[in-house]
Each structure stands twice: as structure tokens, then as C-alpha cells.
Scaffold this motif. Structure first.
Motif, PDB file in Angstrom:
ATOM      1  N   THR A  81       0.848  -1.089  -0.045  1.00  0.00           N
ATOM      2  CA  THR A  81       0.033   0.099   0.031  1.00  0.00           C
ATOM      3  C   THR A  81       1.059   1.208   0.082  1.00  0.00           C
ATOM      4  N   ARG A  82       2.219   1.127   0.026  1.00  0.00           N
ATOM      5  CA  ARG A  82       3.036   2.274   0.023  1.00  0.00           C
ATOM      6  C   ARG A  82       4.017   2.147  -1.283  1.00  0.00           C
ATOM      7  N   GLN A  83       4.727   3.187  -1.717  1.00  0.00           N
ATOM      8  CA  GLN A  83       5.420   3.321  -2.720  1.00  0.00           C
ATOM      9  C   GLN A  83       6.885   2.666  -1.994  1.00  0.00           C
ATOM     10  N   GLY A 131      -4.354   1.399  -7.544  1.00  0.00           N
ATOM     11  CA  GLY A 131      -3.809   0.968  -6.627  1.00  0.00           C
ATOM     12  C   GLY A 131      -2.577   1.550  -6.018  1.00  0.00           C
ATOM     13  N   HIS A 132      -2.023   2.392  -6.703  1.00  0.00           N
ATOM     14  CA  HIS A 132      -0.619   3.187  -6.326  1.00  0.00           C
ATOM     15  C   HIS A 132      -0.872   4.263  -5.148  1.00  0.00           C
ATOM     16  N   PRO A 133      -0.345   4.302  -4.382  1.00  0.00           N
ATOM     17  CA  PRO A 133      -0.309   5.473  -3.278  1.00  0.00           C
ATOM     18  C   PRO A 133      -0.166   6.579  -3.668  1.00  0.00           C
ATOM     19  N   ASN A 134       0.525   6.868  -4.816  1.00  0.00           N
ATOM     20  CA  ASN A 134       0.722   8.273  -5.409  1.00  0.00           C
ATOM     21  C   ASN A 134      -0.407   8.872  -6.418  1.00  0.00           C
ATOM     22  N   VAL A 135      -1.503   7.736  -6.815  1.00  0.00           N
ATOM     23  CA  VAL A 135      -2.428   8.163  -7.765  1.00  0.00           C
ATOM     24  C   VAL A 135      -3.061   9.396  -7.317  1.00  0.00           C
ATOM     25  N   ALA A 136      -3.197  10.601  -8.049  1.00  0.00           N
ATOM     26  CA  ALA A 136      -3.698  11.753  -7.541  1.00  0.00           C
ATOM     27  C   ALA A 136      -5.027  12.251  -8.717  1.00  0.00           C
ATOM     28  N   ASP A 153      -2.096  -9.358  -7.815  1.00  0.00           N
ATOM     29  CA  ASP A 153      -2.697  -8.075  -7.614  1.00  0.00           C
ATOM     30  C   ASP A 153      -2.070  -6.802  -8.284  1.00  0.00           C
ATOM     31  N   GLU A 154      -0.625  -7.080  -8.741  1.00  0.00           N
ATOM     32  CA  GLU A 154       0.068  -6.247  -9.440  1.00  0.00           C
ATOM     33  C   GLU A 154       0.025  -4.849  -8.869  1.00  0.00           C
ATOM     34  N   ARG A 155       0.100  -4.782  -7.457  1.00  0.00           N
ATOM     35  CA  ARG A 155       0.346  -3.726  -6.556  1.00  0.00           C
ATOM     36  C   ARG A 155       2.099  -3.555  -6.641  1.00  0.00           C
ATOM     37  N   PRO A 156       2.486  -2.281  -6.625  1.00  0.00           N
ATOM     38  CA  PRO A 156       1.780  -1.192  -5.883  1.00  0.00           C
ATOM     39  C   PRO A 156       0.920  -0.477  -7.160  1.00  0.00           C
TER      40      PRO A 156
END
Length: 401
Positions: free
Chosen positions: A40-42, A170-175, A217-220
Motif C-alpha cells: 500500500t506504500r510506494q 492501487g498506487h499510493p501516489n495516484v492523484a 494483484d499487481e500492486r503497488p
């Protein structure tokens, strides 16, 4: 046609290859360890590599002019291949989809306010973005089916719809996201659609669920199903005006397909390299596996098919530079079909060479296969591209396109 690399192109390739070999590939294990520790983090190592790449001038290489490296499609294509050796590595250089496509949209079609608000932080690698086009309730291979509505209400547009396979959600930096939907269902079929910028923290914008790819799940990064319920955004967020959605989509997808296909060829090269190393290092039935004739056939076909696909992609890139994407329509469609199919065969053979290890997480092959398999669907399925190719062939003989 001249596919020879210019001195400038060769210099870029050398710089990027050395950076990948020295600063990216050796940190792959560290990157994945940090992803698995907390997806859940970069991953901190990603931010470290991004800073190093930017300092080295290996940044926004896909963009033309003063905003990027000023490279042509033909010059950039080999760089995408080099990055494709580790499909996650494009973010290191701020050259990752769908951010690249979104930056191209804002660069080509955005006004000054939109560029200042969203293009600049995207180019700086400070935020990430999503592209919301595909919908679960319709056959999205035909984009005229899209049901999402973008309706004018005074100084705002109100967006209602459901999207999925929204990469980066799912990226923590998506804005921010770019959403495609209908502003005028009664207009001609290709002028019903528009694109609008929607920040992901806008009320009514919610992630319904994250989607997996063959169990990954291809995170992050991640892919999401997104619901937009009475999402109100300022009218100034509309890109280029009502009814231009299809035009923008075509401008976005042409270069993106070159990027995807060359990254895919890079993945195939990496798979072939791993396969050969494995074949030469293992013995079965009193000789190396490489000495068994079936593997000679597979390795020989892999090399031949990689080379054929690379030349086809370079031809498409050269044509885009020389005569424009519209006149390279058939070649762009051809590479979108050919490259993922070729890469999947090479990766599959590599998996077979590794046996049980090939389907495990001990090698990158299984996840590589899952990621490349999606490209036979993403940016238009094979069937749509073959339809384009066939109709252009019919037209040569006087048939209707």
C-alpha cells in the motif's frame, strides 16, 4: 526505409543500458521485497532510483520537445525495449503507462491551466494518474458502447458511470484520472464522447474493488473497478472541448502501442536470456538440456521471431515519424497483435525450460507471462486490430474500409 540508429540514439541506448545494468536490475530483489512487505506504500527503493534516474537525465524520455528528451518514435523505441527487461522499471524513468499516455494527452490537448495543474507534477514524477475508459457492463472493444455520462451543469460537469481495469488506482501516489464518457448521446457516433480530468479525491469517486491478473494483484500499481456517482468537477477540466474524445484517444494510443510493443520485446529478450542460461546449466539424460534438439528448435525460433517483431515495430515507429500515425494505421495494428503473441510464446518456452521453478515466484517468468497476456486485450484486443488490418487490405482491392 532506414532503421539505422543515429549517434544520438546510440548514446541514449548506452546510457540507459548501463543505468539498468548498474542501478536497476541489481535492486530488483530489494524492490519486490519492499512491495511484498507493504504494497500500500510506494517502495522506498523506487523513489531512490527515480531520483538517480532524473539526476542522470534519464527522465520523461518519451516526450518530444523541451518537455522531454526530444526523441523521435524511432529513437525512443529501443529505450522502451531496454526498460522492458524489467516491466516494472519504466516508473524509474517516469516512462510508465498509463502516465505516459495521460501526459501525452495533456501535452497535446490540454490548455495552460490543465498543464500547470496536472502535467507538471506528472512530469516531475510527484503524482501518478489513471485512465478510465473500459467498462464492465458493455463490450468496450467498441468504445462507442461506453455508457458513462458527462453532463454539463452550469460551471461544472457531472460524471456518472462505472469503469474497470483502471490501472494505477492501487498506487499510493495516484492523484488524478482522465475519464472518457458521453457528453452528447445524440451526436454522430464518434463525436458523442469527451474526456475530462477527475481528481481521485473528488466526492463520489470511489474504488469499488481491486482486480487481479491470473491471481496477481499487481500492486503497488493495481487495476481497479471504479464507480463515479454524481462526481462534480469544474467545466474547465474538460479536455479540448466536447465531442473530441475519440480524436484524443487515437492521439494517445498510437505512440503508446509503440511503447507497449517494444517493452514486450524487451521482456521476450529477457525470457530468452534466462531460458538459454537454464538450458546450458542443467543436465538431463547424460547431456545438457541445451543439447536436446527440441530446445535448439525453440531457441532458434525465439531469436528469429524476436528479430522479426523488432523490425516490424521499428518500421511502425519510423512511419509514425515520417508520415504520421494515420498513415501507419496498419503497421501499428500489426505490431499490437504480433509482439504480445511472440513474447508469450518465448516466455512460455522459458517457463518450460525451468520446469516447476518457471511457474513459481523464484523467477520473473510467471508474472511476466501474466502481465504480457493482458496486452492481447489492453489498448484494443487482437480481433479489433486484425479487423483494422483486414479492412485496409480490402480497400487496396477496391473494397469498403
Amino acid at each position: 526505409m532506414d532503421f539505422r540508429h543515429s549517434d544520438r540514439a546510440l548514446e541514449w541506448q548506452d546510457r540507459l543500458r548501463r543505468f539498468m545494468d548498474e542501478r536497476v536490475l541489481p535492486r530488483s530483489a530489494e524492490y519486490w521485497a519492499q512491495v511484498r512487505e507493504d504494497h500500500t506504500r510506494q517502495p522506498p527503493v523506487m523513489e531512490e532510483m527515480k531520483g538517480e534516474a532524473r539526476a542522470a537525465g534519464l527522465w520523461n524520455m518519451f516526450l518530444p520537445g523541451e518537455h522531454g528528451a526530444g526523441l523521435t518514435n524511432l529513437e525512443y523505441a529501443p529505450l522502451a525495449e531496454i526498460m522492458g527487461r524489467a516491466l516494472w522499471s519504466a516508473e524509474v524513468f517516469n516512462c510508465n503507462a498509463p502516465d505516459t499516455g495521460n501526459m501525452e494527452v495533456l501535452h497535446l490537448y490540454g490548455d495552460e491551466l490543465q498543464k500547470r495543474r496536472w502535467l507538471e507534477p506528472l512530469m516531475a514524477g510527484e503524482i501518478r494518474s489513471a485512465f478510465l475508459m473500459t467498462e464492465p457492463e458493455v463490450a468496450s472493444s467498441d468504445a462507442t458502447n461506453i455508457r458513462t455520462r458527462i453532463e454539463r451543469d452550469g460551471d461544472h460537469y457531472v460524471v456518472n458511470g462505472r469503469k474497470w481495469w483502471s490501472t494505477n488506482m492501487g498506487h499510493p501516489n495516484v492523484a488524478v484520472s482522465i475519464v472518457m464518457g458521453k457528453t452528447d448521446p445524440d451526436a454522430s457516433v464518434h463525436t458523442q464522447q469527451s474526456m475530462i480530468v477527475v481528481p481521485v479525491d473528488t466526492p463520489g469517486f470511489r474504488v469499488e474493488r481491486m482486480l487481479s491478473v491470473f491471481g496477481y494483484d499487481e500492486r503497488p500499481v493495481g487495476h481497479a473497478e471504479v464507480v463515479l456517482e454524481n462526481v462534480r468537477v469544474p467545466a474547465e477540466n474538460l479536455i479540448a472541448g466536447e465531442g473530441r474524445g475519440f480524436e484524443i484517444a487515437q492521439g494517445r494510443l498510437g505512440p503508446g502501442r509503440i511503447h507497449h510493443c517494444m517493452r514486450t520485446i524487451g521482456a521476450a529478450e529477457r525470457a530468452l536470456e534466462l531460458m538459454v542460461e537454464r538450458l546450458l546449466s542443467r543436465t538431463a539424460f547424460r547431456k545438457t538440456i541445451a543439447e536436446h534438439s527440441v530446445w535448439e528448435q525453440r531457441v532458434g525460433e525465439a531469436r528469429t521471431n524476436i528479430e522479426m517483431c523488432r523490425l516490424l515495430v521499428l518500421k511502425a515507429a519510423w512511419m509514425m515519424d515520417e508520415v504520421g500515425a494515420k498513415n501507419a494505421k496498419s503497421e501499428i495494428a500489426q505490431i499490437k497483435v504480433a509482439a504480445p503473441r511472440m513474447a508469450l510464446q518465448v516466455i512460455d518456452d522459458a517457463i518450460q525450460a525451468f520446469g516447476g521453478a518457471g511457474v513459481s515466484a523464484d523467477t520473473p517468468l510467471a508474472e511476466m507471462y501474466a502481465m504480457v497476456r493482458t496486452l492481447r486485450i489492453a489498448d484494443g484486443p487482437d480481433e479489433v486490430h486484425n479487423r483494422t488490418i483486414a479492412r485496409l487490405e480490402y480497400a487496396k482491392q477496391g473494397g469498403r474500409r
